[in-house]
Design a protein around this motif. Structure first.
Motif, PDB file in Angstrom:
ATOM      1  N   LYS A 147      14.876  38.695  51.693  1.00  0.00           N
ATOM      2  CA  LYS A 147      15.925  39.663  52.015  1.00  0.00           C
ATOM      3  C   LYS A 147      16.885  39.104  53.052  1.00  0.00           C
ATOM      4  O   LYS A 147      18.083  39.371  53.000  1.00  0.00           O
ATOM      5  N   GLY A 148      16.386  38.321  53.996  1.00  0.00           N
ATOM      6  CA  GLY A 148      17.251  37.674  54.973  1.00  0.00           C
ATOM      7  C   GLY A 148      18.232  36.720  54.313  1.00  0.00           C
ATOM      8  O   GLY A 148      19.427  36.710  54.631  1.00  0.00           O
ATOM      9  N   MET A 149      17.751  35.929  53.362  1.00  0.00           N
ATOM     10  CA  MET A 149      18.632  35.013  52.635  1.00  0.00           C
ATOM     11  C   MET A 149      19.669  35.782  51.835  1.00  0.00           C
ATOM     12  O   MET A 149      20.845  35.400  51.801  1.00  0.00           O
ATOM     13  N   GLU A 150      19.248  36.860  51.207  1.00  0.00           N
ATOM     14  CA  GLU A 150      20.187  37.686  50.437  1.00  0.00           C
ATOM     15  C   GLU A 150      21.260  38.281  51.350  1.00  0.00           C
ATOM     16  O   GLU A 150      22.431  38.355  50.972  1.00  0.00           O
ATOM     17  N   SER A 151      20.875  38.680  52.543  1.00  0.00           N
ATOM     18  CA  SER A 151      21.838  39.248  53.486  1.00  0.00           C
ATOM     19  C   SER A 151      22.854  38.204  53.942  1.00  0.00           C
ATOM     20  O   SER A 151      24.048  38.492  54.035  1.00  0.00           O
ATOM     21  N   VAL A 152      22.387  36.990  54.214  1.00  0.00           N
ATOM     22  CA  VAL A 152      23.320  35.923  54.602  1.00  0.00           C
ATOM     23  C   VAL A 152      24.302  35.668  53.470  1.00  0.00           C
ATOM     24  O   VAL A 152      25.514  35.568  53.688  1.00  0.00           O
ATOM     25  N   THR A 153      23.798  35.582  52.251  1.00  0.00           N
ATOM     26  CA  THR A 153      24.669  35.344  51.093  1.00  0.00           C
ATOM     27  C   THR A 153      25.683  36.469  50.940  1.00  0.00           C
ATOM     28  O   THR A 153      26.878  36.222  50.732  1.00  0.00           O
ATOM     29  N   LYS A 154      25.219  37.697  51.055  1.00  0.00           N
ATOM     30  CA  LYS A 154      26.096  38.864  50.896  1.00  0.00           C
ATOM     31  C   LYS A 154      27.166  38.930  51.982  1.00  0.00           C
ATOM     32  O   LYS A 154      28.325  39.246  51.706  1.00  0.00           O
TER      33      LYS A 154
END
Length: 83
Positions: free
Chosen positions: A66-73
């Motif tokens: 979820k942290g990686m997804e947040s950075v991407t978003k």
């Protein structure tokens, strides 16, 4: 979510921010690891393999994802200069 190196100038910081924006959307830019403390974390890497930013530790792999997804978003979000 993501911590980078410290920068000596505002221009260098802006370049670092641009690098996050560019690399966060690139396939294969995230590298996940598990630390000695058993926490999951990730590094965001540039095309030359340099670490652009590192995450906090997460208790579970799902939180790390979820942290990686947040950075991407959020890469490319509006930058507000408070100086």
């Amino acid at each position: 979510i993501l911590t980078s190196e410290g920068y000596k100038t505002k221009a260098a910081a802006k370049n670092g921010i641009a690098s996050v924006g560019k690399n966060a959307k690139r396939k294969g830019a995230f590298e996940t690891k598990v630390g000695r403390n058993k926490k999951h974390y990730f590094n965001l890497k540039s095309t030359n393999g340099q670490v652009v930013g590192a995450s906090q530790g997460y208790a579970a792999a799902a939180g790390c994802k979820k942290g990686m997804e947040s950075v991407t978003k959020n890469a490319g979000a509006e930058i507000v200069d408070l100086s």
